[in-house]
Scaffold this active site. Structure first.
Site, PDB file in Angstrom:
ATOM      1  N   ASP A  41      -2.524  -2.310   8.884  1.00  0.00           N
ATOM      2  CA  ASP A  41      -2.538  -0.853  10.219  1.00  0.00           C
ATOM      3  C   ASP A  41      -3.794  -1.558  10.189  1.00  0.00           C
ATOM      4  OD1 ASP A  41      -0.460   0.648   9.955  1.00  0.00           O
ATOM      5  OD2 ASP A  41      -0.897   1.284   7.691  1.00  0.00           O
ATOM      6  N   TYR A  47      -2.755  -7.559  -2.736  1.00  0.00           N
ATOM      7  CA  TYR A  47      -3.821  -6.915  -2.004  1.00  0.00           C
ATOM      8  C   TYR A  47      -5.210  -6.659  -2.914  1.00  0.00           C
ATOM      9  CZ  TYR A  47      -0.661  -5.308   1.745  1.00  0.00           C
ATOM     10  OH  TYR A  47      -0.354  -5.445   2.983  1.00  0.00           O
TER      11      TYR A  47
END
Length: 380
Positions: free
Chosen positions: A49, A120
């Site tokens: 995002d 991540y």
């Protein structure tokens, strides 16, 4: 690789040109490597995002080749004599978007669906958090005590933003590992000191097979609350019990700025081809970025050292800005807060408006769905 801080996300959007894919396909088109996105068989590994970065984002697509059909048929993994893809693209891309490597792949390979594991990393300062320190044992392993509960296969509906409108109705995902660690100490602390500093830099490393929308940022938001001592570590375990807590409490997720999709792993295939000249240029660019950012950080740190020495009551609020939303004067425990709508209510909402068609299991639990607004989304 891209530093996403100044971009509106990875995915191309109609209302802005400042996305990673917009710049990528402009470079691909300008370099005459694809005719169009629609005909390129394009797949991305992970959707990031606005503001989120990635070191290991991986895509698959069909590119123009300098090799003949006979050569490719004889050896599909041939790289000798092929176009210098990294050199062509990096010459056309912005400095904060770079292609690091490429390799041949079968035409039916999907960077998204054939990714085996994603990693991540979320970077943050210690601040007033209780994190496990590899330098001393003064702090309890509070954040890691909370993080260990998310390892395994769970329903993560309370740890994400439910994207029911796009057909996501199954929130069961598997986390392989979750670890909070101190990655670097405050350089202004003595090397032989056992004391910790709010300026120590830490990192959450999260490894899983697939992730939900805002899942990492929601997990980090909860871990920050635990680290600040506002919640007990077992609140994570309680929220994973969707029978007892079917509705997500209203809480702020962590900022997008420190988040990085760091690695995408696939089955062992042909070796990645890295052009050493291009790689050296990427290193130079990142070193320049590091210098500029570190100079600014060092300047601010020097100011803080002077100001903090005059404080009568110490302040350690380095992590506060990472939790979004308005901070209330009186903290309300998570499990006593108002909750969001249930999954079942959201599904019913979109089914009634004929925007969602749900396929259910024998016990009538939602298995998958197809959105009429986004038919390509399919089951997730």
């Amino acid at each position: 690789m891209y530093l996403g801080w100044d971009y509106q996300g990875l995915v191309k959007q109609e209302d802005t040109a400042e996305t990673i894919e917009q710049h990528l396909f402009l470079a691909l088109s300008t370099g005459c490597l694809v005719e169009s996105r629609e005909t390129s068989n394009y797949h991305r590994c992970g959707r990031t995002d606005k503001g989120v970065s990635s070191f290991g984002q991986t895509i698959s697509l069909d590119l123009r080749s300098s090799l003949s059909q006979e050569q490719l048929a004889a050896d599909p993994n041939m790289t000798e004599g092929e176009l210098p893809y990294t050199k062509i693209l990096n010459r056309l891309l912005p400095e904060d978007i770079r292609v690091l490597a490429w390799r041949p792949a079968p035409p039916d390979l999907s960077a998204r669906f054939q990714c085996k594991q994603r990693t991540y990393k979320y970077f943050f300062p210690r601040g007033d958090l209780n994190v496990q320190s590899s330098y001393n044992g003064l702090y309890p392993k509070v954040m890691n005590s909370a993080a260990r509960f998310i390892v395994g296969t769970h329903d993560f509906r309370n740890f994400c933003k439910m994207d029911v409108a796009n057909g996501v109705v199954n929130f069961t995902r598997s986390i392989v590992s979750a670890q909070v660690s101190v990655m670097s100490r405050d350089p202004h602390m003595s090397s032989d000191s056992s004391d910790t500093s709010g300026y120590d830099m830490c990192v959450l490393t999260l490894v899983g097979h697939a992730f939900l929308w805002h899942q990492v940022r929601c997990i980090m938001g909860l871990l920050l609350l635990v680290g600040q001592g506002k919640e007990e570590a077992d609140v994570v375990q309680e929220l994973l019990d969707v029978d007892s807590y079917p509705r997500k409490p209203q809480y702020s997720m962590a900022s997008e700025l420190p988040l990085n999709l760091f690695h995408c792993e696939y089955e062992q295939g042909t070796q990645w081809y890295m052009n050493q000249e291009c790689l050296a240029q990427v290193v130079r660019t990142l070193q320049s970025t590091w210098t500029k950012l570190n100079v600014k950080a060092s300047m601010v740190r020097a100011m803080l050292l002077d100001l903090e020495s005059s404080l009568e009551v110490p302040v350690s609020e380095q992590t506060s800005c990472l939790l979004q939303g308005v901070r209330s004067k009186v903290y309300q425990p998570l499990l006593k807060r108002p909750t969001c709508g249930s999954l079942e209510a959201r599904i019913e909402h979109y089914v009634k408006r004929q925007r969602l068609e749900v396929m259910r299991t024998e016990d009538q639990s939602p298995l998958s769905a197809v959105s009429s607004d986004c038919p390509g989304a399919g089951p997730s």
